[in-house]
Design an enzyme around this catalytic site. Sequence first.
Site, PDB file in Angstrom:
ATOM      1  N   GLY A  15      -5.989  -8.800  11.494  1.00 17.45           N
ATOM      2  CA  GLY A  15      -6.209  -8.148  12.784  1.00 17.45           C
ATOM      3  C   GLY A  15      -6.410  -6.651  12.707  1.00 17.45           C
ATOM      4  CD  GLU A  16      -2.172  -4.352  13.177  1.00 17.13           C
ATOM      5  OE1 GLU A  16      -1.699  -3.327  13.654  1.00 17.13           O
ATOM      6  OE2 GLU A  16      -1.479  -5.288  12.751  1.00 17.13           O
TER       7      GLU A  16
HETATM    8 MO1  MOS Z   1      -0.283  -4.384  17.024  1.00 18.58          MO
HETATM    9  S1  MOS Z   1      -0.198  -2.395  17.102  1.00 18.58           S
HETATM   10  O1  MOS Z   1       0.428  -4.831  15.638  1.00 18.58           O
HETATM   11  O2  MOS Z   1      -0.276  -5.182  18.409  1.00 18.58           O
END
Ligand code: MOS
Length: 753
Positions: free
Chosen positions: A716-717
């Site tokens: 996701g990141e």
């Molecule tokens: Mo996130 S900042 O891990 O939703």
Amino acid sequence: MVEIALTQTPAHVRHGSSIGQPLTRRDGVLKVTGAAKYAADHHPPGMLYAVLAVSSIARGRVAFLDVAAAKAHRGVVEVITPANRPVLAQDPDEKTNPFMFRLDLLQSDRVRYANQPIAIVIAQTLEAATEGAVLLSPRYDAEPARVGLDANESFVPAVVGPGFPTEARRGDVEAGLAASTKNIAEAYGTAAQYHNPMEPHAIVAAWDGDTLSIDTPSQGLAMAQGRLAGVFGISPDHIHIRSPFLGGGFGCKGFISGPQVLGAIAARAVGKPVKLVLRREQMYGPVGHRASTRQTLRLGVDGDGKLIALDHHTKTVSSTFDDFFEPASNISHTPYASTAIATSHEAVRADIGTPLFMRAPGEATGSIALESAIDEMAQACGMDPLAFRLKNYAEVEPISGKPFSSKALRECYRQGAERFGWERRPLAPRQMRDRDGLLVGWGVGTATFPALMFAAQAKATLRRDGSGVIEIGAHDMGQGAWTALAQIAADALGLDIDQLEFRSGTSDLPDAGIAGGSAHTATAGMAIHNAGADVVARLADIATNEERSPLFGAGNAGVIARGGRLFRRDDPSRGESYAEIIGRAGRAQIEGHGTSAADQATHSDYAMFAHGAVFAEVKVDPDLGQMRATRVVGAFAAGRIINPRMVRSQLCGGMIWGVSFALHEQAVMDPRSGRPMNANLAEYHVPVNADVPSLEAIVVEESDPYVNGLGIKGVGEIGITGTAGAVANAVWHATGIRVRKFPITLDQLIEPQ
Ligand code: MOS
């Protein structure tokens, strides 16, 4: 090369029939047809509308609110201010653990930041509530706002991010710099960013006695339930939260926010269901943001171009009343094998809402500075920036000295570079133009993100008709959790995915932890996997102990579950269906339970990360400075891929945010008023399709048996990291101008440096 021994038996993946398939989103049709009901789509009978009045100053006190005028407006039912706010069971400023952020729940007339809620107006219509809020015409005793990184005296915070040490070091950086053949020291600035999910924070709250029922988006149902229970002094199981769909989260829905709690307060005060939806500009304050930073990087290399010193210092800013410190320097712990590394942070307090976790918190912010500095060091060495990275990437995590999976990183560099065509890149800047005369530049950045795991629980049921159910209070922010987790569930139960009922998204289901830290698939997925293993083992116990079963005497380990059927490992023709086993046993259903948590022993032996390499092309108008990222290729290794379609979508989403970080996104504060001046989606720029014409995410195959039984890492990141720096480095390569203040704006390219 590091030889790493297996300390954790990989979980037996029953079938692999659903895992790995590029299924489309199971909730996709509901979403595109409008059938998916988001929180604000709910209209229980008798519902009233609540609108917040928010502060237009950043510091001071509210001296007067014209409550009488608001109340006199037709349709207005109630006005709640600090003067008549209901008593709460817990002080909103109480903080008993680091994941409990202080809330503004009208506890006093004090104003701590712009857009802080100062009153709630409740009315029969949204229009009446909105007008009522305007009629409050607040008057303030204002004090000068303190904003920015020089707002106040700086100090060293006790911890940064979610409890990380403020400083870390390995080796002697100063000695390394003194001994270096070449070195650089540069400062980089990053702007404040606001999460801005398409769906604003919204709540529909209804009380029935001491039971609270709410529709509201949440990335962490159990934590939200616990926080509300504390505020209202009721038991968590009297709180029912439904959050089946989120229109984005990015961290700002990880903890329940003040405005959401105010919606529940309003409903209790009027004894009717109440809807409260934040307006876009009201999201620039009370629901978190990514803090601005000023980062200093000092790097030194030896005569071979090997890093021997890396010092990363960050100055950041938090609110005056709570603690969250962007852990930007910590990115330097991981990708590059410098002999000596030191990271540190300092902070100031300003009259702003408390900053919070925002997609790749720390990693994104730190990565653009680190990747720029690495590029500048390569430039100082006269080296190709990819060659410099290949020379210096870490084979053992530098700060901890633990083995990790960077062999995959080498493969990411290779596959990404090949796909992008990196070998044709001229070393010097300002060498390439397109047919229209635009300057063309190519840049690279290393992507990295920790492979985290939290704790979760799940329940699995096999029913007499042969179908199965998985229950887990997981969260789908749009990332595809319903799909990927259902794929894991189907394999865990040995069922085809359409024989499976996947129940999720409400707080009455087993706690799935938080959808954050790119850890949700691993965390919820392992709980599901273990629950499935448990129920299948119970089923196998029944069959193998039953004389009438063809599986009699096979023993649990001698049985395989697939396609709704158990059969002998040594003779697949000997078996029977789940329905036959459950029916003969006279049972309606069989239940199993599973939990998940990071394996502490493995975590202390290994550093766990996903890796990637991102290559970006930008075009810059040489006269006007206008720039655009025209092509981005990222190659990422993130362990076992549950659903390649969802994963590519997540990686691309992250890369778009990386482009945004480098070229678009910034909150502009008015230093006089302390107000964000672009608190809307017209002037707060995020990329649209035209801003990123070509985007490719390559998934590099990786099998990591250490991270968890399924070998899952997060996706996701990581896409933001690497990309932001690659784009910034491409701007340098196009123009020969090194901009160190992000986002890069055209004025920085056309004005003399
Ligand atoms: Mo996130 S900042 O891990 O939703």
